[in-house]
Design a protein around this motif. Structure first.
Motif, mmCIF file in Angstrom:
data_model
loop_
_atom_site.group_PDB
_atom_site.id
_atom_site.type_symbol
_atom_site.label_atom_id
_atom_site.label_comp_id
_atom_site.label_asym_id
_atom_site.label_seq_id
_atom_site.Cartn_x
_atom_site.Cartn_y
_atom_site.Cartn_z
ATOM 1 N N GLU A 71 -40.966 8.793 10.548
ATOM 2 C CA GLU A 71 -41.970 8.913 11.598
ATOM 3 C C GLU A 71 -42.510 10.332 11.668
ATOM 4 O OE1 GLU A 71 -39.207 5.956 14.339
ATOM 5 O OE2 GLU A 71 -39.157 8.137 14.467
ATOM 6 N N SER A 72 -43.718 10.446 12.181
ATOM 7 C CA SER A 72 -44.300 11.756 12.442
ATOM 8 C C SER A 72 -45.330 11.624 13.546
ATOM 9 C CB SER A 72 -44.948 12.322 11.176
ATOM 10 O OG SER A 72 -45.987 11.480 10.725
ATOM 11 N N GLY A 73 -45.681 12.751 14.157
ATOM 12 C CA GLY A 73 -46.780 12.771 15.110
ATOM 13 C C GLY A 73 -46.415 12.963 16.560
ATOM 14 N N GLY A 74 -45.150 13.019 16.899
ATOM 15 C CA GLY A 74 -44.787 13.239 18.295
ATOM 16 C C GLY A 74 -45.065 14.674 18.723
ATOM 17 N N GLY A 75 -44.841 14.931 20.010
ATOM 18 C CA GLY A 75 -45.033 16.287 20.512
ATOM 19 C C GLY A 75 -45.292 16.324 21.999
ATOM 20 N N LEU A 76 -45.779 17.475 22.436
ATOM 21 C CA LEU A 76 -46.083 17.706 23.844
ATOM 22 C C LEU A 76 -47.588 17.624 24.051
ATOM 23 C CD1 LEU A 76 -45.330 18.699 26.732
ATOM 24 C CD2 LEU A 76 -45.528 21.035 25.824
ATOM 25 N N VAL A 77 -48.008 16.884 25.055
ATOM 26 C CA VAL A 77 -49.430 16.729 25.346
ATOM 27 C C VAL A 77 -49.621 16.674 26.854
ATOM 28 C CG1 VAL A 77 -49.334 14.199 25.225
ATOM 29 C CG2 VAL A 77 -51.495 15.376 24.750
ATOM 30 N N GLN A 78 -50.771 17.117 27.311
ATOM 31 C CA GLN A 78 -51.069 17.073 28.736
ATOM 32 C C GLN A 78 -51.487 15.678 29.154
ATOM 33 O OE1 GLN A 78 -54.034 20.076 29.545
ATOM 34 N NE2 GLN A 78 -52.511 21.711 29.608
#
Length: 120
Positions: free
Chosen positions: A6-13
Motif C-alpha cells: 500500500e501507499s498514499g496515506g498521510g496527514l491531511v486537513q
C-alpha cells in the motif's frame, strides 16, 4: 506467496483529499475482489469499499459520495480516491484482495496498513 503493498496515506486537513494505492504481486493466477478496510483503536475493522474483478462496487454508507474505488486489472492494483475527508475518517487503512494462485485455489490477503489522519 502474494504481497499487497500500500501507499498514499498521510496527514491531511478536513475537506482535503488523499489517494491510496495497493498493488498485488507474487504468485498470482488471478485477482478476484479487491477492497479497502479501516480500523481505529478499540474498534473492529470495517469495510470502506470493495470492487470485484467484474467491476461491481459497494461502499460503506459513511463514505458514499466522497470516496471512489477503482482498479487496474493489468497492474493488479486497486485505488481509493478519498475526497472531502473528515476527522472521523482517521484510521489505519488496509488493502484486501482475494487472489488465486492456481485455477482452483484462492486465498484472502491483507496489506500492512497505511495511516490516514484528518486533522487541522
Amino acid at each position: 506467496q502474494v504481497q499487497l503493498v500500500e501507499s498514499g496515506g498521510g496527514l491531511v486537513q478536513p475537506g482535503g483529499s488523499l489517494r491510496l494505492s495497493c498493488a498485488a504481486s507474487g504468485n498470482i493466477y488471478s485477482v478476484n475482489a479487491m477492497g479497502w478496510y479501516r480500523q481505529v483503536p478499540g474498534k473492529e475493522r470495517e469495510l470502506v469499499a470493495r470492487i470485484t474483478s467484474g467491476g461491481s462496487i459497494n461502499y460503506a454508507d459513511s463514505v458514499k459520495g466522497r470516496f471512489t474505488i477503482s482498479r487496474d486489472n493489468a497492474k493488479n492494483t486497486v485505488y481509493l480516491q478519498m475526497n472531502s475527508l473528515k476527522p472521523e475518517d482517521t484510521a489505519v487503512y488496509y488493502c484486501n484482495a482475494v487472489v488465486a494462485s492456481t485455477r482452483y485455489i484462492a486465498d484472502d490477503y491483507w496489506g500492512q496498513g497505511t495511516q490516514v489522519t484528518v486533522s487541522s
